[in-house]
Each structure stands twice: as structure tokens, then as C-alpha cells.
Write an enzyme that holds these catalytic residues in place. Structure first.
Site, PDB file in Angstrom:
ATOM      1  N   ILE A   1       3.916   4.949  -2.090  1.00 47.79           N
ATOM      2  CA  ILE A   1       2.483   5.258  -2.211  1.00 47.79           C
ATOM      3  C   ILE A   1       2.318   6.750  -2.498  1.00 47.79           C
ATOM      4  O   ILE A   1       2.901   7.597  -1.809  1.00 47.79           O
ATOM      5  CB  ILE A   1       1.725   4.895  -0.909  1.00 47.79           C
ATOM      6  CG1 ILE A   1       1.854   3.391  -0.606  1.00 47.79           C
ATOM      7  CG2 ILE A   1       0.237   5.274  -1.023  1.00 47.79           C
ATOM      8  CD1 ILE A   1       1.276   2.969   0.730  1.00 47.79           C
TER       9      ILE A   1
ATOM     10  N   GLU B   1       5.910   4.574   3.820  1.00 48.86           N
ATOM     11  CA  GLU B   1       5.149   4.056   2.674  1.00 48.86           C
ATOM     12  C   GLU B   1       6.068   3.580   1.551  1.00 48.86           C
ATOM     13  O   GLU B   1       5.648   3.436   0.400  1.00 48.86           O
ATOM     14  CB  GLU B   1       4.182   5.126   2.159  1.00 48.86           C
ATOM     15  CG  GLU B   1       4.815   6.341   1.515  1.00 48.86           C
ATOM     16  CD  GLU B   1       5.199   7.439   2.489  1.00 48.86           C
ATOM     17  OE1 GLU B   1       5.245   8.605   2.059  1.00 48.86           O
ATOM     18  OE2 GLU B   1       5.452   7.150   3.678  1.00 48.86           O
TER      19      GLU B   1
END
Length: 417
Positions: A294, A336
């Protein structure tokens, strides 16, 4: 529309107490009838998951409500203050789920546990294997009344074929003495394909030889029931076996899944992908793997807090699941960072899938409670798996491509050329 339970009980204080406890524990709608006549009106108007029936009612003092509910196809549990053994035995011979004494709060807790068990039973298929049509039908009736999906066959060979066509069967109930393939041979055959963690086997026999019991248990049966059996014993043993299976699968699931997203965790990913590589070595099947991260995730956490950060991670997990095929492997490596394996693809289709996945994330948003929206993007480094290199080496290369995508401005896919 939520499910409903009907309580038929002339003691209004007790009826309201049971209704209140059930509604709180089960999040289910409760209707209460205080007589047979009221119960008939409710049953005519609504569909019920279950009925709890008092035997002694003002307009039906001799258990008429039980026969009426059974005639209407209603799954029923009998509540009674009558502790006479012969009376209890007579009622249990009817097509009811259970007979519960009304003696205190513990009995209400027991009823709650039964209902929770019955709700879960709907997720399970049971295979009944017995050459006696009478016993097959008896067991099928009891099991269907416990909300199981039931398949019944006459011998072991038929059962083996059924397990191949219905791999989601949770429990096999098998008789010992059968033509073609007996229950012990069936148990040995089933255990070649299914472990105790995947499938329960309950053996049944009228044989008095204790060695038979031991042989069944040694060769993989979870439990053994002697014929003839009481309905109560049969139901308890079946429910206990299914519950044990669920608990094992829950523990296994916790060990292989990421707690936040429900995706595979890193450890399980390596096992699953290495097994897949071994499986496809002979047929030359190609697959692609992509490392995903991300973009600017620290900024999301700093701006909105870690709880919202977790929600963003969960949102991405949902997109990864929905944007790939069920046979593909999607895992969260930590923080992430995610990894996706696309099975049986060429370079062109893999690049298309990863690019579509990136676009799906770019178009998505997470809605905050104050109507604000958070949008986020991902960077992807991907490649076709190189057979001459190890899984770790391929992942390292994909990681380098991901690093390149980040340095090139993020929100992009770099697929090895």
C-alpha cells in the site's frame, strides 16, 4: 428476514424468561404462545426454525402440541417438568430433537447450546452407510431433525464413490457388517484420503466382539456406537464428533490465516506454494507471483490512526480476494505487504490481472463515519515464476520490482520484461 423460534408454554413468567434469554444469546426473533390454540395461529402464519414445547397446556394436557408440531413439520424440543422415565422414553420415541426438564437456569443455558449447535449443523453433510434400509432411514430421520444435510447409501463401495463426488462431507456413519465392502474396510479406505482433522467417522455395529471396537478405533474411527442405540446417545455422539471437528478446523485455521484479514499468513503461503510447485512440475504449468504494497501507508496511520489503517488493510484484502480466482493464492506477509500467486497463467494474462487489480484499488475508497472518504493506491512488482530458481529467489526478484515501482512514483505495476 431473521429466523424465528416459537415457545409454547402456559407459565407466562417462565415463557418470558426463556424468550428473553434466547433473544439475547441468539439474536433471533421469539414468539410466545400460551396454549395449543395460540400456537396453531402462530404456526399457520409464520415459518419457524424451531419450537420449544411444553407438554401440559390448558387446552392440551396430554402432549397434543407435540403431535401437532410434528405433523406440521416443525423441528421441536420438548420442555417438561415430568421426570417419569417411562413418560420421557415415550415422548422421545416421537420425532423430536430433545426432551429437556424444566428445573432451572442451567436448562435454559442447555437449550441455548442446543440451538447454537443446530444452527451450525446446517453447514455439514453427513454420509450414512448401512445395508439395512430400516436403520438407514432411522438414522437419516434423526440427522435431518438435527438440521444436517444427509446422504444415505447401502454399502462401502458406494460410499467411496459418494465421497469422491461430494468432497465436503463432514461425517461418515458406517455400519460394520455390509456386503461388497464392510465398515472396517471403508474406514481404512477413507483414511487414505481424509485425516481425522478433515472428516469424522462414526462406526456402528451390533457385534459384541470388543476387538471390533478396538480395530475401528485403531484404523481411524473417531467413535463407536453399539446397536441398538438410543436416539439421545446417537444425537449426542454425532453432535460431539462434529463439534470436535469444528474445533480442530478452527485451530488449524488460526494457524494458517492472518488474524486481521482472514488471508493466508506468510508461513502457510510458503507451504501452499511449495506444494503447488511440486504438483505442477510434470505438466509445465506456468504461474505468476506479485508482491504488493500500500502506497504512503504510514501517512494513513499518522493521519487517521491505526484502527483506520487496519480497515484499509482489510479493504485491500477484500479487493485482492474478489479480483482473483478461487484457486489462486492470496497472502498477507505482514503490515501493508501482500503476495498474490496467479495459477495457470501466461505472461500476458498475468499482467492484465495485476493491472486490473491495481485499477480496482485505485477506484475504491473507504468511507469514514463523518462521510469523508479515504482513497489509497498500491504498487506491484510481479513476474512469471522461474523454475530454475527457488521460491525465495523469485520472491526477492518480485520484491526488487516492487521497490522499483515505488521509486518510479508508486501506483503502478512493474512486470518483469
Amino acid at each position: 428476514m431473521s429466523e424465528k423460534i416459537l415457545i409454547v408454554e402456559d407459565n407466562k413468567t417462565l415463557a418470558k424468561l426463556i424468550a428473553k434469554k434466547l433473544a439475547f444469546a441468539l439474536d433471533i426473533e421469539i414468539d410466545v404462545a400460551y396454549s395449543l390454540q395460540e400456537a396453531k395461529l402462530f404456526i399457520a402464519r409464520y415459518k419457524y426454525f424451531l419450537a420449544l414445547l411444553d407438554i401440559n397446556l390448558p387446552d392440551a394436557p396430554n402432549g397434543e402440541i407435540v403431535d401437532y408440531a410434528i405433523k406440521k413439520g416443525l423441528h421441536s424440543i420438548v420442555l417438561s417438568g415430568n421426570i417419569d422415565k417411562d413418560f420421557r422414553k415415550k415422548i422421545l420415541q416421537k420425532n423430536i430433537i430433545d426432551y429437556v426438564n424444566k428445573s432451572g437456569a442451567n436448562d435454559i443455558n442447555y437449550i441455548i447450546q442446543i440451538i447454537q449447535r443446530l444452527q451450525k449443523n446446517r453447514n455439514h453433510k453427513v454420509l450414512v452407510v448401512d445395508d439395512s434400509r430400516l436403520f438407514r432411514q432411522t438414522m437419516q430421520n434423526i440427522l435431518e431433525n438435527l438440521f444436517f444435510k444427509v446422504i444415505a447409501v447401502a454399502h462401502g463401495e458406494e460410499a467411496v464413490g459418494m465421497l469422491k463426488s461430494q468432497p465436503d462431507i463432514s461425517l461418515v456413519l458406517t455400519d460394520y457388517n455390509m456386503p461388497v465392502m464392510d465398515g472396517l474396510e471403508l474406514t481404512i479406505e477413507v483414511r487414505k484420503s481424509y485425516s481425522k482433522n478433515e472428516l469424522c467417522i462414526l462406526a456402528l455395529s451390533g457385534n459384541e466382539d470388543e476387538e471390533i471396537t478396538a480395530l475401528f478405533l485403531k484404523h481411524g474411527a473417531n467413535d463407536y456406537i453399539k446397536k441398538p442405540f438410543s436416539k439421545e446417545e446417537f444425537s449426542c455422539r454425532v453432535n460431539n464428533s462434529i463439534e470436535a471437528l469444528e474445533n480442530i478446523q478452527l485451530i488449524t485455521n488460526y494457524a494458517s490465516r492472518d488474524f486481521l484479514t482472514g488471508l493466508f499468513n506468510r508461513r502457510y503461503f510458503f507451504k501452499e506454494v511449495n506444494d503447488y510447485i511440486d504438483e505442477i512440475k510434470q505438466n509445465g504449468e506456468q504461474f505468476a507471483l506479485g508482491m504488493i504494497d500500500i502506497d504512503h501507508f504510514k501517512k494513513v496511520n499518522d493521519t487517521y490512526g491505526h484502527d483506520i489503517g487496519d480497515k484499509i488493510i482489510t479493504s485491500l484484502a477484500d479487493i485482492l480476494r474478489s479480483s482473483t480466482n478461487p484457486q489462486d493464492i492470496v497472502a498477507r506477509f505482514g503490515g501493508e505487504e501482500f503476495c498474490v500467486v496467479l495459477k495457470n497463467v501466461n505472461r500476458h494474462s498475468a499482467q492484465e490481472i495485476f493491472e486490473r487489480l491495481r485499477e480496482n484499488v485505485e477506484r475504491s475508497s473507504y468511507h469514514l463515519k463523518d462521510d469523508r472518504e479515504i482513497t489509497f493506491t498500491i504498487s506491484i512488482g510481479a513476474l512469471l515464476f522461474k523454475e530454475e530458481e527457488s521460491l525465495e529467489e523469485n520472491l526477492n526478484e518480485a520484491d526488487m520490482l516492487l521497490y522499483k515501482a515505488k521509486n518510479n512514483g508508486r501506483n503502478q505495476l512493474i512486470f518483469e520484461s
